[in-house]
Design an enzyme around this catalytic site. Sequence first.
Site, PDB file in Angstrom:
ATOM      1  N   GLY A 196      41.456  41.795  34.722  1.00 19.45           N
ATOM      2  CA  GLY A 196      41.029  41.288  35.282  1.00 19.45           C
ATOM      3  C   GLY A 196      41.891  40.386  35.747  1.00 19.45           C
TER       4      GLY A 196
ATOM      5  N   GLU B  25      52.271  43.915  45.019  1.00 15.20           N
ATOM      6  CA  GLU B  25      52.189  45.568  44.844  1.00 15.20           C
ATOM      7  C   GLU B  25      51.413  45.645  46.626  1.00 15.20           C
ATOM      8  OE1 GLU B  25      52.127  48.624  41.441  1.00 15.20           O
ATOM      9  OE2 GLU B  25      50.256  47.323  42.267  1.00 15.20           O
TER      10      GLU B  25
ATOM     11  N   GLU C  95      46.642  54.947  34.813  1.00 15.23           N
ATOM     12  CA  GLU C  95      45.792  54.549  35.637  1.00 15.23           C
ATOM     13  C   GLU C  95      46.142  54.632  36.747  1.00 15.23           C
ATOM     14  OE1 GLU C  95      43.775  51.224  35.207  1.00 15.23           O
ATOM     15  OE2 GLU C  95      42.630  51.445  32.786  1.00 15.23           O
TER      16      GLU C  95
ATOM     17  N   ARG D 244      46.042  51.678  24.968  1.00 18.47           N
ATOM     18  CA  ARG D 244      45.090  51.573  23.556  1.00 18.47           C
ATOM     19  C   ARG D 244      43.759  52.121  23.843  1.00 18.47           C
ATOM     20  NH1 ARG D 244      41.737  49.200  27.016  1.00 18.47           N
ATOM     21  NH2 ARG D 244      42.301  47.067  28.489  1.00 18.47           N
TER      22      ARG D 244
ATOM     23  N   VAL E 249      37.342  51.020  26.837  1.00 15.28           N
ATOM     24  CA  VAL E 249      36.389  51.076  27.062  1.00 15.28           C
ATOM     25  C   VAL E 249      35.489  52.264  26.973  1.00 15.28           C
ATOM     26  CG1 VAL E 249      33.434  49.522  27.914  1.00 15.28           C
ATOM     27  CG2 VAL E 249      35.787  48.853  26.834  1.00 15.28           C
TER      28      VAL E 249
ATOM     29  N   ARG F 212      27.675  50.219  31.283  1.00 15.44           N
ATOM     30  CA  ARG F 212      27.563  49.254  30.120  1.00 15.44           C
ATOM     31  C   ARG F 212      26.833  48.118  30.839  1.00 15.44           C
ATOM     32  NH1 ARG F 212      34.534  47.548  30.697  1.00 15.44           N
ATOM     33  NH2 ARG F 212      35.269  49.694  30.817  1.00 15.44           N
TER      34      ARG F 212
END
Length: 455
Positions: free
Chosen positions: A165, A200, A275, A293, A296, A339
């Site tokens: 972010g 974008e 994504e 990677r 979460v 979370r």
Amino acid sequence: MFNKILIANRGEIAVRIIRAARELGVGTVAIYSTADRDALHVHLADEAICVGPARSTESYLNMNNILSAAVATGAQAIHPGFGFLSENSKFARLCEEMNIKFIGPSAKVMDMMGDKINARAEMIKAGVPVTPGSEGEVHTTDEAVKIAEEIGYPIMLKASAGGGGKGIRKVNNVEELVPAFEAAQAEAQAAFGNGAMFIERMIFPARHIEVQILGDSQGNVIHLGERDCSLQRNNQKVLEESPSVAIGHTLRNEITAAAVKAAQHVSYENAGTIEFLLDESSGKFYFMEMNTRLQVEHPVTEFVSGVDIVKEQIRVANGNELSVKQEDVTFSGHAIECRINAENPKFNFAPSPGKITNLFLPSGGVGLRVDSAMYSGYSIPPYYDSMIAKVIVHGENRFEALMKMQRALLEFDVEGVITNVDFQLELISDPHVVAGDYDTSFLGNVFLPEYQKED
């Protein structure tokens, strides 16, 4: 199989990796900062070694100290988890040079897909749909103004080397562009040492859909379905679920096929995530970025697919083929992850470190998992990310998963620090969320204004 791996991380993800390695019969080495001397991952690993002071730059980001720890303990591989050095190609390259296996993609692929501009260019070559935007790096406000006029407002400014972010701004008109560009560029420079930006067209509101992929060194690439990560605050995910209620059978096949095509194009090895942004009004989806990677939110995919992603990572890094083929992967039920952070939602989500004086984690029943490194008496240090646990549930259908999550959050009890458990309980009980009627605008524009009016 490896005899011993080093986990270059901390907290719940370090614990998660240690457990997976132990089930594979692989020894583990934990690293820790002086602030984490009493952390759970330190106690659970077969060996533990201090790599520096509390500050991340001097410990969990200290490549020389981590590599020295691997050599000193005889670790054959390093699992970076997520965050810290997990997407750092320099670190991956150093591992390669020292003949220590990096449990992730190669440095070359990480460079290719970690840089958003490079990744965008590769996806165009692969035939994966991308949003209209700049063709290369944007360094000045004059360039930004010209490009924005060509593609049309609203736009998204993004740091080329960004993540988490950072270096992202939404811009609705030309008046907002210059100050937003300067702020995002400064943030990117401070966070990543690279102020390069790209632009974008903004697909907003949208669904944030990501596809979990796995690849091995024999050229096999599979997907494990999609996750819906549209419930976000400040571009940070709060709650994730799989499958997405916004996607039907045909679109699911299209978006997962695009993710596999993307991974095959770059000869991807190990676990990764493609994504996408989905424009529900048109049914079109666009490549956003690739995370090279472990994510979460990987547990929701593990629940619906039955595949242990961390074990697959270790096996693939060892040179093994994936243990499953695409035709072997079946999806069952619905999974949701919340979370849990040590933070105060009523005070702008300010971090709330401190000592846990009492702890009860929800348990019991089929389809409930809590990933955490907390224990009663543990002191949460103020130096790192505020996430302290993940509650993951699985049900035969979405309603059962929602009810199970509500039950779990009602049981969750932690004293000594403030957490977002009650916030998550309200969110999972909101009529819009229960109905699956939300997108990336919902949390910031609908839920939070009402939530903050309370009390």
